[in-house]
Design an enzyme around this catalytic site. Sequence first.
Site, mmCIF file in Angstrom:
data_model
loop_
_atom_site.group_PDB
_atom_site.id
_atom_site.type_symbol
_atom_site.label_atom_id
_atom_site.label_comp_id
_atom_site.label_asym_id
_atom_site.label_seq_id
_atom_site.Cartn_x
_atom_site.Cartn_y
_atom_site.Cartn_z
ATOM 1 C CB SER A 145 -0.990 -0.796 0.889
ATOM 2 O OG SER A 145 -1.286 1.710 1.628
ATOM 3 C CE1 TYR A 158 -3.483 -0.179 4.246
ATOM 4 C CE2 TYR A 158 -5.414 -1.822 4.762
ATOM 5 C CZ TYR A 158 -4.658 -1.288 3.533
ATOM 6 O OH TYR A 158 -4.747 -1.410 2.382
HETATM 7 C C1 GCO Z 1 -7.613 4.715 3.412
HETATM 8 C C2 GCO Z 1 -7.563 4.124 2.638
HETATM 9 C C3 GCO Z 1 -6.186 3.700 2.316
HETATM 10 C C4 GCO Z 1 -6.586 2.613 1.047
HETATM 11 C C5 GCO Z 1 -5.061 2.654 0.377
HETATM 12 C C6 GCO Z 1 -3.823 2.967 0.078
HETATM 13 O O1 GCO Z 1 -8.588 4.641 4.878
HETATM 14 O O2 GCO Z 1 -6.946 5.668 3.949
HETATM 15 O O3 GCO Z 1 -7.880 3.075 3.013
HETATM 16 O O4 GCO Z 1 -5.349 2.897 3.267
HETATM 17 O O5 GCO Z 1 -7.568 1.934 1.489
HETATM 18 O O6 GCO Z 1 -4.216 1.708 1.946
HETATM 19 O O7 GCO Z 1 -3.297 2.458 -0.688
#
Ligand code: GCO
Length: 254
Positions: A145, A158
């Site tokens: 990501s 995340y």
């Molecule tokens: C957020 C998004 C990001 C994207 C992605 C970008 O909440 O800012 O979900 O996390 O999903 O990861 O690469």
Amino acid sequence: MDKFSLEAKRALVTGGSRGIGLGIARGLAEAGADLILVGREAKSLGEAREALEKTGRSVQAHPFDLSRVSEIPDFYKKIVHEGGAPDILVNCAGTICRSPAENLALEDWRLVLELNLTSVFALSQAFAREKIADRKPGKIINIASLMCESVRRQTSAYAASKGGIRQLTKALAVDWAMYGITVNAVGPGYIKTDLTRALWEDRDMDAWVREHTPLGRWGLPEDLASTAVFLASPAADFITGQVIYVDGGWLATY
Ligand code: GCO
């Protein structure tokens, strides 16, 4: 152009029933690979299988919740027994829990890290053990990501999981290079999928993403497929431990 062909290859794609996983699975099939789809929901997996069979490739579907990490080794053995060992593993299954860090429940933290990072290690390990035992090469492609490098508010679990994917990709690449197993990652920018629906349906967030993406648009799953096909193909045999960002230029501005 044969170096970009995946003819006679079999690719296992987790999270393959929708979004980025489905887009990459379609690209791999169009490049000649047969598919093994893994996803939590049998219904959406079946629908994806039907759609992907239109490419003319063989498509197997195996419903499984990858957050049940301890069951992954036996699950992988079942896949190999039923349909043969994959040559390519795409670790795409993942989730996100958006919350101010001070409010994030430990259980939610654990779920995100378990699915986005630990299950990737466990499935990659099962894949590699089988390849090493069979003395066959393999290709592992993780989904990273832009959050391997930058973060946004309320994405602590995340972002931590994707930072871990960046380093795990390098670590496994180094451990398994001697066996002919390459390990790379595709790093999506903001891609229009169910995972980001809450953002692209919000006018302000939609504008924010477009403003911070030099190419001025949301990415689509098919924007990622060609990079995954390249990394899965013989054309990338001398590439390992790399993250290739498909982010519309997002990280170029950092
Ligand atoms: C957020 C998004 C990001 C994207 C992605 C970008 O909440 O800012 O979900 O996390 O999903 O990861 O690469």
